[in-house]
Every structure is written in structure tokens, then in C-alpha cells.
Design a protein around this motif. Structure first.
Motif, PDB file in Angstrom:
ATOM      1  N   THR A   8     -55.895   4.968 -34.726  1.00 43.65           N
ATOM      2  CA  THR A   8     -54.888   3.934 -34.475  1.00 43.65           C
ATOM      3  C   THR A   8     -54.197   3.529 -35.762  1.00 43.65           C
ATOM      4  N   GLU A   9     -52.979   3.042 -35.626  1.00 46.07           N
ATOM      5  CA  GLU A   9     -52.225   2.443 -36.731  1.00 46.07           C
ATOM      6  C   GLU A   9     -51.488   1.229 -36.199  1.00 46.07           C
ATOM      7  N   HIS A  10     -51.699   0.092 -36.841  1.00 50.16           N
ATOM      8  CA  HIS A  10     -51.008  -1.145 -36.456  1.00 50.16           C
ATOM      9  C   HIS A  10     -51.185  -1.425 -34.965  1.00 50.16           C
ATOM     10  N   GLU A  11     -52.458  -1.321 -34.509  1.00 51.95           N
ATOM     11  CA  GLU A  11     -52.831  -1.632 -33.129  1.00 51.95           C
ATOM     12  C   GLU A  11     -52.120  -0.743 -32.107  1.00 51.95           C
ATOM     13  N   ARG A  12     -51.822   0.461 -32.518  1.00 46.75           N
ATOM     14  CA  ARG A  12     -51.241   1.453 -31.609  1.00 46.75           C
ATOM     15  C   ARG A  12     -51.956   2.785 -31.808  1.00 46.75           C
ATOM     16  N   VAL A  13     -52.254   3.471 -30.716  1.00 46.85           N
ATOM     17  CA  VAL A  13     -52.942   4.744 -30.813  1.00 46.85           C
ATOM     18  C   VAL A  13     -52.001   5.806 -31.376  1.00 46.85           C
ATOM     19  N   VAL A  14     -52.542   6.679 -32.226  1.00 48.28           N
ATOM     20  CA  VAL A  14     -51.736   7.763 -32.795  1.00 48.28           C
ATOM     21  C   VAL A  14     -52.384   9.126 -32.582  1.00 48.28           C
ATOM     22  N   GLY A  15     -53.616   9.151 -32.052  1.00 48.99           N
ATOM     23  CA  GLY A  15     -54.254  10.433 -31.810  1.00 48.99           C
ATOM     24  C   GLY A  15     -55.763  10.324 -31.834  1.00 48.99           C
ATOM     25  N   ILE A  16     -56.409  11.465 -32.094  1.00 49.18           N
ATOM     26  CA  ILE A  16     -57.864  11.525 -32.119  1.00 49.18           C
ATOM     27  C   ILE A  16     -58.317  12.417 -33.271  1.00 49.18           C
ATOM     28  N   GLU A  17     -59.492  12.128 -33.778  1.00 49.79           N
ATOM     29  CA  GLU A  17     -60.149  12.993 -34.756  1.00 49.79           C
ATOM     30  C   GLU A  17     -61.250  13.749 -34.021  1.00 49.79           C
ATOM     31  N   THR A  18     -61.288  15.071 -34.159  1.00 49.99           N
ATOM     32  CA  THR A  18     -62.248  15.893 -33.443  1.00 49.99           C
ATOM     33  C   THR A  18     -62.977  16.827 -34.395  1.00 49.99           C
ATOM     34  N   THR A  19     -63.965  17.526 -33.856  1.00 49.96           N
ATOM     35  CA  THR A  19     -64.688  18.521 -34.646  1.00 49.96           C
ATOM     36  C   THR A  19     -63.822  19.728 -34.964  1.00 49.96           C
ATOM     37  N   SER A  20     -62.653  19.822 -34.333  1.00 47.60           N
ATOM     38  CA  SER A  20     -61.711  20.914 -34.625  1.00 47.60           C
ATOM     39  C   SER A  20     -60.489  20.432 -35.395  1.00 47.60           C
ATOM     40  N   GLY A  21     -60.507  19.178 -35.818  1.00 51.13           N
ATOM     41  CA  GLY A  21     -59.393  18.654 -36.591  1.00 51.13           C
ATOM     42  C   GLY A  21     -58.707  17.477 -35.917  1.00 51.13           C
ATOM     43  N   THR A  22     -57.606  17.054 -36.519  1.00 50.27           N
ATOM     44  CA  THR A  22     -56.852  15.900 -36.020  1.00 50.27           C
ATOM     45  C   THR A  22     -55.828  16.342 -34.991  1.00 50.27           C
ATOM     46  N   MET A  23     -55.709  15.548 -33.919  1.00 47.83           N
ATOM     47  CA  MET A  23     -54.728  15.814 -32.876  1.00 47.83           C
ATOM     48  C   MET A  23     -53.937  14.532 -32.655  1.00 47.83           C
ATOM     49  N   HIS A  24     -52.604  14.645 -32.607  1.00 46.32           N
ATOM     50  CA  HIS A  24     -51.750  13.468 -32.549  1.00 46.32           C
ATOM     51  C   HIS A  24     -51.065  13.333 -31.191  1.00 46.32           C
TER      52      HIS A  24
END
Length: 367
Positions: free
Chosen positions: A177-193
């Protein structure tokens, strides 16, 4: 790095069916699954498209389940246009041999069925199965069941054909999240936005969702077994007593379940549970006495403290949505949940009040 319009975490019926709806509306959808697609609670259940002893659940549970049950025929028909896998959805009926707990009256159950638009009758169990004693049972002739592993396969095939991008064997570590808004997920395969994220991860949802916790959504193990297909099995309808149900499949096999165990994330089967299910199955339907057991397995259903699912937008993080905690009723609720969540994510009107299912509700129903 992956980018999408919406990321869905979890590939049970809620996740897959919602992904399919969103993709049909034009969104680029990325579905992330920690294991194999469709192989957790939605796969592990029996496939009964109706809550068990539904009159004992809080009213909001039946409200959502009844909505799902009404929409199932259209859901299956639309799925058949996108997949060549038959989920074996059909009305098998269900006979409940112990419908009355202390103080419950026949009129209460019949009134409940009427409110749910279900056909129901109180009759002698021996009228349906002559080998049973002359007790009063509840007959629900319109209850459907589906071969849920095949339903999940059909959904997976339909979603893939429509262009849903599916990533398996990838665990989500954190919602970003950034500034109380979702921007993606962190996973075992990397970042997804993505600007929208839906958590539909079943019993694992409490480990991932801000504002929830492992105490909010937790695993409830259910062990199952399957008698091999045989014409001699001959079970004509779902038969249930003491929380154990027997489900006939079209190929002559019979599925039996289920235990209710608080064993954490342990999916091992136990000899004690299998012996219990086996003995109960034979007592209810003696034709199974010499039938071999072909499979035994367990699944982790997502329980909640008040028995209600969590459904809706996150109250503090814009773009984050949750669809979890369906316990034993995820299959029955699935089509309705997918419709509701797709409309919510797309900022379309929804015609169901989600107050009872909100993330920040009191933890005890009725407070």
C-alpha cells in the motif's frame, strides 16, 4: 514485475468465478495461487449446494447462500459455454435424519424452508429408505450437488480461455500500500502491481489482510473419503445424520464427509476419522459394507468466530477487497459472491447490503 488491472489472491470458487466475471467485463486480471489452482477448500468439500442444517446458521449466512443457490443454474449454463468440462450439477435431493435439536419444532423447519423458497417435507425416514427406522426426517428434494473438483477444473479452463493470467505455486507475502491505497502484492516470485487487489485466500486470508488476523479467519479441517464406483452402491440421494453426509456421484461412487477439526494448517488424514466416517456410512447405507475406499483426503475450510464471511471493500485501504470466511458454504455462495465482488470492484451498483459481512464488524454476531 507484473502489472494488472486487478490481482486476485486465491483460486477457490470465489477467486476463480470473480476473476472470470472481471475478465468478461474487460479488466486485465492476474490470479495468484500459493499452490495448485482450485485444490484447497472448494476442491476438498463434498459439493452439496446448500448449507447443512441451514436453519441453525445466522440469518446473513442463509441470505447469501440462498442467493447463490438461486443463481447456480444460470452460472452453470454460462460456464458450459466457456468450458467443455461437465461439473455434474444436478438435483439429487437430501434427506436429513436428525433435523430436530432439543426444542426445535417441525413448523420451524418448514417455515425456514418456505422463507428460502425451498420445497421441504417432514416424513418418515422409512418411507424413503425402508432399512431405516420410522423416525421423522426432513426431505429437501430440490437440493443440488456438483462434482466440485470438476467444477473448479471447468472454472479454471473458462478463466484461462478468457485470458485470466494465472500464476501457481506463488505465495503472497504482503499486501503493498501507499498513502492508504493498495498498489499491489509482494510474492515469492517478486512484486506484482495493480490498483485493485482481492484477497480470496480462504483459511490463509487472515495471514494476509490488514485488519484481519489468524484469529479472525482460521482453518477448520474436514476429512473425507470416497467409496469406489459400483452399481451395487445404488445410493439415490444425499443422506445425512450426525453431521455426516453421503453423496452419490453419477458414476456410482459415494463421497462421505466430514469431520470438523481445529488442527491448524495440518491437512493430514487420521485413521480415527476415517474409521468414524466409514462406520457411519455403512450404518446409514449398508450397500457400502463391501465397497472399497478409493480415496481419502482433507481440506481446510475458512472459519470465522461468528460464522459469517468477510465480504466487501476494506474500510481503510482503498482498492483492497476481501472475499473469505465462507466456512462450509463457499460452494453454495460462490456464484453470488462472484457477482457481488465483481460489481463492487467495478464500482457498479450492488443490490445486497454488505453491513453484516464488513471487515470491521464486532467479532461476535449480535453484538
Amino acid at each position: 514485475m507484473s502489472q494488472a488491472d486487478c490481482i486476485i489472491v486465491g483460486s477457490g470458487i470465489a477467486g476463480l468465478a470473480t476473476a472470470l466475471r472481471l475478465r468478461q467485463s474487460g479488466l486485465d486480471v492476474l490470479l495468484v495461487e500459493r499452490g495448485a489452482v482450485g485444490k484447497e477448500a472448494s476442491w476438498a468439500g463434498g459439493g452439496i449446494v446448500c448449507p447443512l442444517y441451514g436453519w441453525r446458521y445466522p440469518e446473513p449466512v442463509m441470505r447469501l447462500a440462498a442467493r447463490g443457490m438461486r443463481t447456480y443454474p444460470a452460472f452453470i449454463e454460462s460456464l458450459s459455454e466457456l468450458s467443455d468440462i461437465d461439473p455434474e450439477f444436478h438435483p439429487s435431493g437430501m434427506l436429513i435424519l436428525d433435523p430436530f435439536e432439543q426444542g426445535e419444532q417441525p413448523t420451524e423447519l418448514l417455515d425456514w424452508a418456505k422463507r428460502q423458497n425451498q420445497t421441504a417435507e417432514i416424513s418418515s425416514a422409512a418411507e424413503h429408505f425402508p432399512h431405516l427406522d420410522d423416525r421423522m426426517a426432513l426431505w429437501l428434494p430440490d437440493v443440488h450437488n456438483t462434482r466440485n473438483p470438476r467444477l473448479l477444473q471447468a472454472l479454471n479452463q473458462a478463466a484461462t480461455r478468457m485470458g485470466v493470467r494465472i500464476v501457481e505455486q506463488t505465495a503472497v507475502q504482503q499486501i503493498l500500500t501507499e498513502h492508504e491505497r493498495v498498489v499491489g502484492i509482494e510474492t515469492t516470485s517478486g512484486t506484482m502491481h495493480a490498483p485493485r487487489v482481492l484477497v480470496a485466500a480462504g483459511a490463509w486470508s487472515g495471514l494476509l489482510t490488514p485488519g484481519l488476523s489468524p484469529a479472525s479467519v482460521f482453518p477448520v479441517r474436514g476429512q473425507m473419503l470416497r467409496f469406489d464406483h459400483s452399481p451395487a452402491n445404488g445410493l439415490p440421494t444425499i443422506l445425512m445424520e450426525d453431521g455426516v453426509y453421503l453423496i452419490p456421484r453419477r458414476d456410482g461412487s459415494v463421497v462421505v464427509g466430514s469431520t470438523v477439526e481445529h488442527a491448524g494448517f495440518d491437512k493430514h488424514t487420521t485413521e480415527e476419522a476415517i474409521r468414524h466416517l466409514h462406520a457411519k456410512a455403512i450404518a446409514l447405507w449398508p450397500n457400502l459394507a463391501h465397497a472399497p475406499i478409493s480415496h481419502q483426503w482433507s481440506g481446510l475450510r475458512p472459519g470465522t468466530t461468528d460464522e459469517l464471511p468477510y465480504l466487501g471493500a476494506h474500510p481503510e485501504i482503498s482498492g483492497l477487497f476481501v472475499s473469505t470466511g465462507f466456512y462450509r458454504n463457499g460452494l453454495a455462495m460462490g456464484p453470488a459472491v462472484a457477482e457481488i465482488m465483481a460489481n463492487l470492484i467495478l464500482s457498479r451498483p450492488i443490490d445486497l447490503d454488505l453491513t453484516d459481512y464488513r471487515l470491521n464488524r464486532p467479532t461476535t454476531y449480535g453484538d
